[in-house]
Design an enzyme around this catalytic site. Sequence first.
Site, PDB file in Angstrom:
ATOM      1  N   LYS A   1       0.800  -1.236   0.000  1.00  0.00           N
ATOM      2  CA  LYS A   1       0.000   0.000   0.000  1.00  0.00           C
ATOM      3  C   LYS A   1       0.834   1.289   0.000  1.00  0.00           C
ATOM      4  O   LYS A   1       0.418   2.278  -0.586  1.00  0.00           O
ATOM      5  CB  LYS A   1      -0.951   0.015   1.209  1.00  0.00           C
ATOM      6  CG  LYS A   1      -2.129  -0.924   1.069  1.00  0.00           C
ATOM      7  CD  LYS A   1      -3.080  -0.753   2.245  1.00  0.00           C
ATOM      8  CE  LYS A   1      -4.251  -1.696   2.142  1.00  0.00           C
ATOM      9  NZ  LYS A   1      -5.205  -1.539   3.236  1.00  0.00           N
TER      10      LYS A   1
ATOM     11  N   ASP B   1     -10.099   3.063   2.199  1.00  0.00           N
ATOM     12  CA  ASP B   1     -10.304   2.375   3.493  1.00  0.00           C
ATOM     13  C   ASP B   1     -11.048   3.247   4.517  1.00  0.00           C
ATOM     14  O   ASP B   1     -12.052   2.823   5.093  1.00  0.00           O
ATOM     15  CB  ASP B   1      -8.952   1.966   4.105  1.00  0.00           C
ATOM     16  CG  ASP B   1      -8.403   0.678   3.523  1.00  0.00           C
ATOM     17  OD1 ASP B   1      -9.194  -0.144   3.036  1.00  0.00           O
ATOM     18  OD2 ASP B   1      -7.170   0.495   3.556  1.00  0.00           O
TER      19      ASP B   1
HETATM   20  N1  LIG Z   1     -12.454  -4.364   7.776  1.00  0.00           N
HETATM   21  C1  LIG Z   1     -11.625  -4.013   6.804  1.00  0.00           C
HETATM   22  O1  LIG Z   1     -12.012  -3.668   5.679  1.00  0.00           O
HETATM   23  C2  LIG Z   1     -10.149  -3.980   7.070  1.00  0.00           C
HETATM   24  C3  LIG Z   1      -9.311  -3.224   6.228  1.00  0.00           C
HETATM   25  C4  LIG Z   1      -7.936  -3.208   6.502  1.00  0.00           C
HETATM   26  C5  LIG Z   1      -7.427  -3.957   7.578  1.00  0.00           C
HETATM   27  N2  LIG Z   1      -8.283  -4.690   8.352  1.00  0.00           N
HETATM   28  C6  LIG Z   1      -7.772  -5.443   9.498  1.00  0.00           C
HETATM   29  O2  LIG Z   1      -7.154  -4.549  10.380  1.00  0.00           O
HETATM   30  C7  LIG Z   1      -6.069  -5.156  11.045  1.00  0.00           C
HETATM   31  C8  LIG Z   1      -4.854  -4.228  10.979  1.00  0.00           C
HETATM   32  O3  LIG Z   1      -4.416  -4.124   9.636  1.00  0.00           O
HETATM   33  P1  LIG Z   1      -3.222  -3.138   9.225  1.00  0.00           P
HETATM   34  O4  LIG Z   1      -3.134  -3.192   7.745  1.00  0.00           O
HETATM   35  O5  LIG Z   1      -3.352  -1.830   9.882  1.00  0.00           O
HETATM   36  O6  LIG Z   1      -1.959  -3.908   9.861  1.00  0.00           O
HETATM   37  P2  LIG Z   1      -0.553  -3.286  10.296  1.00  0.00           P
HETATM   38  O7  LIG Z   1      -0.206  -2.111   9.445  1.00  0.00           O
HETATM   39  O8  LIG Z   1       0.380  -4.437  10.357  1.00  0.00           O
HETATM   40  O9  LIG Z   1      -0.798  -2.719  11.790  1.00  0.00           O
HETATM   41  C9  LIG Z   1      -1.034  -3.608  12.864  1.00  0.00           C
HETATM   42  C10 LIG Z   1      -1.479  -2.848  14.111  1.00  0.00           C
HETATM   43  O10 LIG Z   1      -1.838  -3.819  15.111  1.00  0.00           O
HETATM   44  C11 LIG Z   1      -1.006  -3.627  16.260  1.00  0.00           C
HETATM   45  N3  LIG Z   1      -0.713  -4.926  16.859  1.00  0.00           N
HETATM   46  C12 LIG Z   1      -0.376  -6.076  16.221  1.00  0.00           C
HETATM   47  N4  LIG Z   1      -0.174  -7.071  17.117  1.00  0.00           N
HETATM   48  C13 LIG Z   1      -0.367  -6.526  18.347  1.00  0.00           C
HETATM   49  C14 LIG Z   1      -0.306  -7.032  19.670  1.00  0.00           C
HETATM   50  N5  LIG Z   1       0.005  -8.313  19.924  1.00  0.00           N
HETATM   51  N6  LIG Z   1      -0.574  -6.198  20.712  1.00  0.00           N
HETATM   52  C15 LIG Z   1      -0.897  -4.905  20.486  1.00  0.00           C
HETATM   53  N7  LIG Z   1      -0.978  -4.362  19.238  1.00  0.00           N
HETATM   54  C16 LIG Z   1      -0.714  -5.157  18.191  1.00  0.00           C
HETATM   55  C17 LIG Z   1       0.230  -2.937  15.748  1.00  0.00           C
HETATM   56  O11 LIG Z   1       0.884  -2.297  16.815  1.00  0.00           O
HETATM   57  P3  LIG Z   1       2.465  -1.962  16.734  1.00  0.00           P
HETATM   58  O12 LIG Z   1       2.575  -0.677  15.943  1.00  0.00           O
HETATM   59  O13 LIG Z   1       2.889  -1.826  18.144  1.00  0.00           O
HETATM   60  O14 LIG Z   1       3.109  -3.117  16.024  1.00  0.00           O
HETATM   61  C18 LIG Z   1      -0.411  -1.957  14.738  1.00  0.00           C
HETATM   62  O15 LIG Z   1      -1.004  -0.873  15.393  1.00  0.00           O
HETATM   63  C19 LIG Z   1      -5.884  -6.523  10.383  1.00  0.00           C
HETATM   64  O16 LIG Z   1      -6.462  -7.503  11.223  1.00  0.00           O
HETATM   65  C20 LIG Z   1      -6.671  -6.431   9.087  1.00  0.00           C
HETATM   66  O17 LIG Z   1      -7.229  -7.667   8.694  1.00  0.00           O
HETATM   67  C21 LIG Z   1      -9.629  -4.692   8.131  1.00  0.00           C
END
Ligand SMILES: NC(=O)c1ccc[n+]([C@@H]2O[C@H](COP(=O)([O-])OP(=O)(O)OC[C@H]3O[C@@H](n4cnc5c(N)ncnc54)[C@H](OP(=O)(O)O)[C@@H]3O)[C@@H](O)[C@H]2O)c1
Length: 286
Positions: A71, A107
Amino acid sequence: MKISGHTKVAGIFGDPVEQTLSPAIHNAAFEALGLEIVYVPFRVEPNGLKEATASIKALNMLGMSITIPHKEKILKFLSTVDLHAKEIGAVNTVVNRDGKLIGYNTDGMGYLLSLREDTGFTPKGKNIIIIGAGGASRSIFYYILSGRPKSVVLANRTVKRAQALAKEFRPKFNVEITAVQLEQELLRPYAQNADLLVNATSLGMMGRGKVEAPLDSLPPHAVVSDIVYRPLKTGLLKKAESRGLKTHTGLGMLVHQGAIAFELWTGEKAPVEVMKKAALRALRLQ
Ligand SMILES: NC(=O)c1ccc[n+]([C@@H]2O[C@H](COP(=O)([O-])OP(=O)(O)OC[C@H]3O[C@@H](n4cnc5c(N)ncnc54)[C@H](OP(=O)(O)O)[C@@H]3O)[C@@H](O)[C@H]2O)c1
C-alpha cells in the site's frame, strides 16, 4: 461467468493474497450489474511490484486493489495520487484511466460510511479513541479527523508510532489529538467521555490476542467498533454487547471500501447489498 474478447480485468496485488475476500465481493457485484469484468487475485512479491504495476497499463486492465505489503510502496510507481491518499501515505485502489494509473485510498471513507450505515455515528464534535497506528488505522484516523471530531486519542502498543502519526496529522486538522501507550488504565480517563472506541489493530483476528480496553468506563451511548472481520463478532464486540453498548463489525468497512473502488473503476453505483452477501458467504466458506 462469460469471458469474451470484450472482458475487462481487475484484481488485487498482495503477498499473501490467498486469504482475500475481494474476488468474491467484486465478481458478485460485476455479475449483478451484468458487467463483463473479471476480478483476479495476483500474488505479487515486493521486488515484483514495479513490473506488476506497469502491467496494469500494459495489459489494459481496469484497475487494481492493493493490499499488504504494497500500500505504501506503490505510490512511486503511479502517474497520479489523489490528494487524500497522498496525505494518508497509502493507496489501496488503482484506476487505469486512459493509460494513466491513479491511486486512491478508500479504506477510511469505507469505514466511515459503514459506521454511519450500521450505527448512525458521525464524528463531528465527538470524542473518539482509536486503538492502533498501522496501515488501516492511518486511513481511518485521517477520515475521522476530516469529520471534525472534538478530540481523538490514538493508542498503540508501540507508542512512538502513535506519536509520529499524531505529529504528522496535527498541523492538517484543528482537532485535539493525544497519543498514548496502549494500556487499559492509561485509556480509562479518556474512555469516560468517549463516544466511539475503535479497534484498528490486528488483535482479535482469528481469535488471536485481546484488546485491553476499559469498556466499563465508556458512557452507555458509546459505540464500540472493530475493523477485524474474522471472526465477525470479536472478543471486544462480544464484551461491549454484554455491557449493552452499540457495536460495529469490520464487515461493512470491507464492503464499502470495495464499493467505492467499484464505482471508481466502473462509474456505476455499487450493489452494496449484493457485495455484503457475497462477503458473508465467502467468510462462512473459509
Ligand atoms: N475491515 C476491513 O475492511 C479492514 C481493512 C484493513 C485492515 N483490516 C484489518 O485490520 C487489522 C490491521 O491491519 P493493518 O493493515 O493496519 O496492519 P498493520 O499495518 O500491520 O498494523 C497492525 C497494528 O496492530 C497492532 N498490533 C499487532 N499485534 C499486536 C499485539 N500483539 N498487541 C498490540 N498491538 C498489536 C500494531 O501495533 P504496533 O505498531 O505496536 O506493532 C499496529 O497498530 C488486520 O487484522 C486487518 O485484517 C480490516
